[in-house]
Write a protein that holds these residues in place. Structure first.
Motif, PDB file in Angstrom:
ATOM      1  N   ALA A  45       0.832  -1.202   0.000  1.00 31.44           N
ATOM      2  CA  ALA A  45       0.000   0.000   0.000  1.00 31.44           C
ATOM      3  C   ALA A  45       0.864   1.248   0.000  1.00 31.44           C
ATOM      4  N   LEU A  50      -1.243   4.175  -2.004  1.00 33.94           N
ATOM      5  CA  LEU A  50      -2.687   3.980  -1.919  1.00 33.94           C
ATOM      6  C   LEU A  50      -3.252   4.809  -0.780  1.00 33.94           C
ATOM      7  N   LYS A 162      -5.010  -2.540  -5.094  1.00 34.51           N
ATOM      8  CA  LYS A 162      -5.082  -1.174  -5.626  1.00 34.51           C
ATOM      9  C   LYS A 162      -6.514  -0.800  -6.011  1.00 34.51           C
TER      10      LYS A 162
END
Length: 175
Positions: A45, A50, A162
Motif C-alpha cells: 500500500a 494507496l 489497488k
C-alpha cells in the motif's frame, strides 16, 4: 471458487497451474512470491501510494475465503470491517449498525438473498447508504439498474489491493 482463487493468487503476483488427466485426477499448483514478513500488504500500500482508510465497511460475500482475504486487505488499509456471509446477515447487521457504517461492499450472487434485493433492503433502512456492488461476472443489466438506483460503483471480483483501495476511497470521498 476456482475463479476467486485464481484472481486472489494473481492479484498477489502469483500463478496457478492445473494438470488434469482423465482417470488420474487433477493437480493444482499455487505459486506465490516470497515476501519478507515486514513487507506485507502495508508495504505494498505504501509503495503504491494507496489512500489510507478510516471508517467502517460492511463486507458481504458468501465465499468465506474471499470474505476473509478482502476483509484483511481492508483492515490493512485502515478500515474497521464487519463481515456478513449473505444478504440476510447483512441486513440484520446493518439494521443495528447503519449509523456507524460508512460503506457496504455487496456481492451480487449469494444464496438466501442476492445482492439486488439486499441493496434495496439496505436502502430502506438508510436511503443514503453508500454501496459498492461486487461481482465475479461482467457488469450485467441488474448491476446497471442498481448503479442507476444510487450504488456508488461496481467492483469486479476478486479484488486486487489497488482497485479495492481506490474504489473504497472514491466511494467515501465527501461523506
Amino acid at each position: 471458487g476456482l475463479a476467486s482463487a485464481y484472481g486472489t493468487v494473481t492479484s498477489l503476483r502469483g500463478e496457478i497451474t492445473i494438470d488434469s488427466k482423465p482417470g488420474a485426477g487433477t493437480t493444482i499448483h499455487v505459486f506465490l512470491p516470497v515476501v519478507a514478513p515486514e513487507s506485507g500488504v502495508a508495504a505494498v500500500a505504501a509503495s503504491d501510494d494507496l489512500p489510507a482508510g478510516r471508517g467502517t465497511v460492511l463486507l458481504v460475500d458468501d465465499e468465506p475465503m474471499l470474505l476473509e482475504v478482502s476483509a484483511e486487505l481492508l483492515r490493512d488499509l485502515g478500515y474497521t470491517v464487519a463481515c456478513a456471509g449473505d444478504g440476510e446477515q447483512a441486513i440484520d447487521w446493518f439494521r443495528e449498525h447503519w449509523r456507524e457504517t460508512d460503506l457496504v461492499i455487496l456481492d451480487m450472487i449469494m444464496p438466501r438473498l442476492g445482492g439486488r434485493d439486499c441493496f434495496f433492503a439496505l436502502r430502506r433502512i438508510d436511503p443514503d447508504a453508500r454501496v459498492i456492488i461486487a461481482s465475479g461476472y461482467a457488469e450485467t443489466e441488474q448491476v446497471r439498474q442498481i448503479l442507476a438506483a444510487g450504488a456508488a460503483s461496481f467492483l469486479h471480483k476478486p479484488f486486487d489491493l489497488k482497485n479495492l483501495a481506490l474504489a473504497v476511497a472514491a466511494s467515501l470521498k465527501n461523506r
